[in-house]
Design a protein around this motif. Structure first.
Motif, PDB file in Angstrom:
ATOM      1  N   GLN B  96       1.251  -7.892  -3.946  1.00 23.95           N
ATOM      2  CA  GLN B  96       2.352  -7.519  -4.838  1.00 23.95           C
ATOM      3  C   GLN B  96       2.299  -6.042  -5.248  1.00 23.95           C
ATOM      4  O   GLN B  96       3.124  -5.586  -6.018  1.00 23.95           O
ATOM      5  N   LYS B  97       1.284  -5.327  -4.741  1.00 26.40           N
ATOM      6  CA  LYS B  97       1.128  -3.922  -5.119  1.00 26.40           C
ATOM      7  C   LYS B  97       1.228  -3.043  -3.880  1.00 26.40           C
ATOM      8  O   LYS B  97       0.839  -3.456  -2.787  1.00 26.40           O
ATOM      9  N   ASN B  98       1.720  -1.823  -4.063  1.00 22.58           N
ATOM     10  CA  ASN B  98       1.850  -0.952  -2.901  1.00 22.58           C
ATOM     11  C   ASN B  98       0.516  -0.265  -2.580  1.00 22.58           C
ATOM     12  O   ASN B  98      -0.498  -0.479  -3.257  1.00 22.58           O
ATOM     13  N   VAL B  99       0.539   0.540  -1.521  1.00 24.06           N
ATOM     14  CA  VAL B  99      -0.681   1.193  -1.041  1.00 24.06           C
ATOM     15  C   VAL B  99      -1.354   1.990  -2.154  1.00 24.06           C
ATOM     16  O   VAL B  99      -2.555   1.859  -2.405  1.00 24.06           O
ATOM     17  N   TYR B 100      -0.549   2.788  -2.857  1.00 27.58           N
ATOM     18  CA  TYR B 100      -1.088   3.620  -3.932  1.00 27.58           C
ATOM     19  C   TYR B 100      -1.795   2.764  -4.979  1.00 27.58           C
ATOM     20  O   TYR B 100      -2.941   3.019  -5.352  1.00 27.58           O
ATOM     21  N   GLU B 101      -1.111   1.711  -5.417  1.00 24.55           N
ATOM     22  CA  GLU B 101      -1.669   0.867  -6.485  1.00 24.55           C
ATOM     23  C   GLU B 101      -2.914   0.110  -6.023  1.00 24.55           C
ATOM     24  O   GLU B 101      -3.830  -0.123  -6.810  1.00 24.55           O
ATOM     25  N   ASN B 102      -2.922  -0.271  -4.734  1.00 24.71           N
ATOM     26  CA  ASN B 102      -4.103  -0.954  -4.204  1.00 24.71           C
ATOM     27  C   ASN B 102      -5.331  -0.050  -4.221  1.00 24.71           C
ATOM     28  O   ASN B 102      -6.420  -0.478  -4.588  1.00 24.71           O
TER      29      ASN B 102
END
Lengths: 215, 248
Positions: B96-102
Motif C-alpha cells: 500500500q506504500k510507494n517506493v519512497y515510503e517503503n
C-alpha cells in the motif's frame, strides 16, 4: 406521510452512522488484539485471546432481537430509557462490536506474514507493526468492512423498530404492519434498498481508489 | 567483526529430533563479501533466523564486536535489529506504500526527521538505480525492481551487516545478474559487510570472495571461493559443483 418518511430516513441514517462509528471504535482494537495475541502473533497472549474470542462468540450467538431486550437495563443506565433512537444506538453498538472485531481480524489476517516478519527484523515495536504495517496494508479491506457493517446495521436498526427504536423500521412496523398501510411498508423497503445500494457503491468506489495493489 | 561461536539449534518433534545447526563457528570480518551455500535442509534458514535475531539458539552465540547478540533484551534488541539490513527472497514490501515510503519505513521507525529521511531516501533511490520510480507502487514494478527497493530499504539505516536471504532465487537469469552487480557495486562503494545465503552456486561464484558450505547443520568447508571450488574437499561441495556441471 412524506414528512414522516423523510424523518424516518434521516433517523435511520443517523442511527446507522453513529452505531457504525462506535462499533468501529470498540471493534477495531478487539480485532487487532485477536490477531496479535494469537500463539503465532506478534505479542502472544493466548489466555487473553481465548477470553476475548469467547466473549465475541457469545455476543454474536445471541439473536439481535433478544439482545436488544436483554440490554434494556444497560440501555436505561446509559441513555436513560430503553426505547427511541438513542436506545437503538446502544443496542446496535453492543451487537456490532463483536461483528466488527471478527471482520477486522480477518482483514488483518490477510496481511503477508513475511512482511510482518520483515518488520520485526527491522526492529519495529509491536505498536509500530500494528499501526504502520497491519492497519496500513489492510486499508482497502477496512473500508469495505465499514460498508458491510453499515449495511448490516440498516437491517438491525429496522429490527430495533419492533421495540420502538425509531427510524424506518419503526415506521414500517407501526404504519405498514399494525395499520395495514401497505404503501408505507413498500416505500420504507424501497428507501432501504436505495440506501444499501448507495452505501455499497460509494464505499466500493473509495476502497478501490485506495487499493494500491491494482495496477 | 561478527563471530559465530559454537551455535547449536535443534527442533524437537514428537519422536524425532532435528539438529538444524550443529556447533557451527565462523568469523566474518568487516567489509567481507561472504557466501553461504547449501542445499535445502542444510540449516541455512535456521542460520538466517539467528543472524536476524528472531530465533534463540540452544547454545553458543553470535558476537558483534564485543556484544553478545543473544543477551540483548527489549529496547537493546530492537536497536540491534535496526542495525541489520535484510533482503528477502520474497521482497516483502508494503504493497500500500510507494517506493519512497517503503525505503523510508525503517527510518520512520527510528523517528528520523522528514528532511533527513528525504535526503537519505533520495540517495538510496539513485544508489539502487530506481530514479524516477519514487512514486511507483510495488504492483507497478518488476521482480528485479522490487528487489532493488528491498535492498535500498535494507541499507536505509546504514547497517553494519547486509544479510541477503536467497536474494535472486525468484528472479530470471538476466535480472539475477543485474541484482548481483548491484550488490557488488554497493559493496565496493560502502564497504558494508555482506552475507549472501543461497542454494545457487552461480551466485556465490559471481560475487563472493569467500564461501562457507553448509551440510546437515554444519559448516563443512570455509575458504576463498577460488580455493574451495577448485579443490573441493567435502562430499557436499563436490556434489554442488558436480550438479552444476551436470546441468551445464
Amino acid at each position: 406521510m412524506t414528512e414522516l418518511l423523510i424523518k424516518g430516513t434521516f433517523d435511520t441514517l443517523y442511527i446507522v452512522s453513529m452505531s457504525t462509528l462506535f462499533a468501529l471504535i470498540g471493534g477495531l482494537p478487539i480485532g487487532v488484539l485477536l490477531v496479535i495475541w494469537q500463539k503465532n502473533g506478534i505479542a502472544p497472549f493466548v489466555y487473553g485471546e481465548k477470553i476475548l474470542s469467547s466473549f465475541v462468540n457469545t455476543v454474536r450467538s445471541i439473536p439481535f432481537i433478544i439482545l436488544i431486550i436483554a440490554l434494556f437495563p444497560f440501555t436505561r443506565l446509559i441513555v436513560g430509557r430503553s426505547y427511541g433512537i438513542q436506545a437503538s444506538i446502544v443496542a446496535l453498538v453492543v451487537g456490532a462490536i463483536p461483528f466488527v472485531a471478527r471482520l477486522v481480524e480477518s482483514a488483518l489476517a490477510e496481511v503477508d506474514e513475511g512482511l510482518i516478519k520483515a518488520a520485526i527484523t527491522m526492529g519495529a515495536t509491536s505498536w509500530q507493526i500494528v499501526v504502520k504495517v497491519y492497519l496500513v496494508e489492510s486499508v482497502p479491506a477496512l473500508i469495505r468492512l465499514v460498508s458491510l457493517t453499515m449495511i448490516t446495521l440498516v437491517g438491525y436498526a429496522a429490527m430495533a423498530g419492533v421495540v420502538g427504536g425509531g427510524g424506518l423500521g419503526d415506521i414500517a412496523i407501526r404504519y405498514g404492519l399494525h395499520r395495514y398501510q401497505t404503501d408505507v411498508m413498500l416505500l420504507t423497503i424501497v428507501i432501504m434498498v436505495i440506501m444499501v445500494q448507495l452505501i455499497q457503491s460509494s464505499f466500493n468506489f473509495i476502497a478501490n481508489r485506495q487499493d494500491r495493489r491494482r495496477p | 567483526m561478527i563471530r559465530i561461536e559454537n551455535l547449536t539449534k535443534s527442533f524437537k518433534n514428537e519422536n524425532s529430533r532435528l539438529v538444524a545447526l550443529n556447533n557451527v563457528s565462523a568469523n566474518i570480518g568487516n567489509g567481507e563479501l561472504l557466501g553461504i551455500i547449501g542445499s535445502s535442509g542444510a540449516g541455512k534458514s535456521t542460520l538466517i533466523r539467528h543472524l536476524s535475531l528472531i530465533e534463540q539458539p540452544d547454545s553458543g552465540t553470535i558476537w558483534l564486536d564485543e556484544i553478545d547478540l543473544f543477551k540483548l533484551k527489549g529496547r537493546d534488541l530492537l536497536r540491534m535489529r535496526r542495525q541489520l539490513g535484510i533482503v528477502f527472497q520474497g521482497y516483502h514490501l508494503l504493497e500500500q506504500k510507494n517506493v519512497y515510503e517503503n525505503i523510508a519505513f525503517p527510518l520512520q521507525l527510528v523517528k528520523m526527521s522528514k528532511t533527513e529521511i528525504k535526503k537519505r531516501v533520495d540517495e538510496l533511490i539513485s544508489l539502487v538505480g530506481l530514479n524516477g520510480k519514487a512514486q511507483a507502487y510495488p504492483v507497478q514494478l518488476s521482480g528485479g525492481q522490487k528487489q532493488r527497493v528491498a535492498i535500498a530499504r535494507a541499507l536505509a539505516s546504514s547497517p553494519s551487516l547486509l544479510l541477503c536471504d536467497e536474494p535472486t532465487s525468484a528472479l530470471d537469469v538476466v535480472t539475477t545478474k543485474s541484482i548481483l552487480d548491484l550488490l557488488v557495486e554497493i559493496h565496493r562503494k560502502t564497504q558494508v559487510t555482506i552475507v549472501i545465503i543461497t542454494h545457487e552456486l552461480s551466485v556465490v561464484k559471481a560475487v563472493c570472495q569467500r564461501v562457507i558450505v553448509m551440510d546437515e547443520g554444519s559448516f563443512v568447508e570455509d575458504g576463498s571461493v577460488k580455493q574451495v571450488f577448485t579443490s573441493p574437499k567435502h562430499e557436499m561441495t563436490k556434489l554442488l559443483l558436480g550438479y552444476q556441471e551436470g546441468q551445464l
